[in-house]
Scaffold this motif. Structure first.
Motif, mmCIF file in Angstrom:
data_model
loop_
_atom_site.group_PDB
_atom_site.id
_atom_site.type_symbol
_atom_site.label_atom_id
_atom_site.label_comp_id
_atom_site.label_asym_id
_atom_site.label_seq_id
_atom_site.Cartn_x
_atom_site.Cartn_y
_atom_site.Cartn_z
ATOM 1 N N LYS A 122 -4.083 5.498 -5.147
ATOM 2 C CA LYS A 122 -4.903 5.335 -3.950
ATOM 3 C C LYS A 122 -5.686 4.036 -4.084
ATOM 4 C CE LYS A 122 -8.166 7.592 -0.991
ATOM 5 N NZ LYS A 122 -7.862 8.325 0.151
ATOM 6 N N PRO A 153 -7.809 0.639 -2.944
ATOM 7 C CA PRO A 153 -8.876 0.499 -1.945
ATOM 8 C C PRO A 153 -8.334 0.332 -0.515
ATOM 9 C CG PRO A 153 -9.412 -0.802 -3.878
ATOM 10 C CD PRO A 153 -8.006 -0.282 -4.074
ATOM 11 N N ARG A 156 0.835 -1.209 0.000
ATOM 12 C CA ARG A 156 0.000 0.000 0.000
ATOM 13 C C ARG A 156 0.866 1.254 0.000
ATOM 14 N NH1 ARG A 156 -2.765 -0.835 4.565
ATOM 15 N NH2 ARG A 156 -1.365 0.448 5.786
ATOM 16 N N ASP A 178 -4.119 7.106 10.203
ATOM 17 C CA ASP A 178 -4.607 8.473 10.330
ATOM 18 C C ASP A 178 -4.072 8.996 11.657
ATOM 19 O OD1 ASP A 178 -5.903 10.871 10.575
ATOM 20 O OD2 ASP A 178 -7.935 10.045 10.428
ATOM 21 N N SER A 194 -6.099 1.859 0.880
ATOM 22 C CA SER A 194 -5.672 3.127 1.480
ATOM 23 C C SER A 194 -6.564 3.519 2.658
ATOM 24 C CB SER A 194 -5.660 4.250 0.442
ATOM 25 O OG SER A 194 -4.563 4.095 -0.432
ATOM 26 N N ARG A 195 -7.747 2.954 2.706
ATOM 27 C CA ARG A 195 -8.613 3.259 3.854
ATOM 28 C C ARG A 195 -8.003 2.735 5.154
ATOM 29 N NH1 ARG A 195 -11.693 -0.852 1.198
ATOM 30 N NH2 ARG A 195 -11.886 -2.711 2.468
ATOM 31 N N TYR A 196 -6.994 1.851 5.064
ATOM 32 C CA TYR A 196 -6.320 1.331 6.255
ATOM 33 C C TYR A 196 -5.030 2.091 6.571
ATOM 34 C CZ TYR A 196 -9.509 -2.526 5.438
ATOM 35 O OH TYR A 196 -10.632 -3.277 5.226
ATOM 36 N N SER A 197 -4.670 3.075 5.773
ATOM 37 C CA SER A 197 -3.465 3.853 6.044
ATOM 38 C C SER A 197 -3.634 4.579 7.373
ATOM 39 C CB SER A 197 -3.209 4.862 4.924
ATOM 40 O OG SER A 197 -2.884 4.182 3.738
#
Length: 120
Positions: free
Chosen positions: A78, A80, A69, A87, A82-85
């Motif tokens: 980006k 899919p 990723r 924050d 990437s929602r787990y990158s």
């Protein structure tokens, strides 16, 4: 009394990244990968390889999903996943989200000051 770190006995949360490859010069909490490369080093590798003209990039044994990723994101993609990158804005000690408790943020500032990236 809480454990206090010293230069001789630091905790892993207070260690700095001497190569300056992690955000704020601090490897904790997202650059402690027990492998040879962190997600940030894989991203750096991907950008350097792409600049050299390589268009087929990947990693080998020991790579985790976060490495792949990070490689994709370093090249401006980006996926899919990437929602787990991470924050980091929501991190209990280092975040910037206004909903975080100020006493936790103050504790983080007091005990885990941002390490300065090493100068090159």
């Amino acid at each position: 009394m809480p454990y206090r770190t010293t230069a001789a006995e630091p905790t892993f949360q207070s260690l700095s990244d001497p190569q300056g490859r992690s955000p704020d010069g601090r490897p904790f909490p997202t650059a402690l990968d027990p492998l040879l490369c962190s997600r940030y080093e894989i991203g750096e590798f991907g950008r350097a390889a792409f600049e050299l003209g390589l268009r087929y990039l990947g990693v080998c044994c020991g790579a985790g999903p976060h490495h792949i990723r990070s490689l994709a994101e370093a090249l401006g993609r980006k996926p899919p996943a990437s929602r787990y990158s991470p924050d980091m804005s929501k991190h209990i000690l280092f975040g910037t989200d206004t909903r975080l408790r100020q006493d936790n943020l103050e504790y983080g500032r007091r005990n885990y000051r941002s390490a300065s990236p090493a100068s090159g």
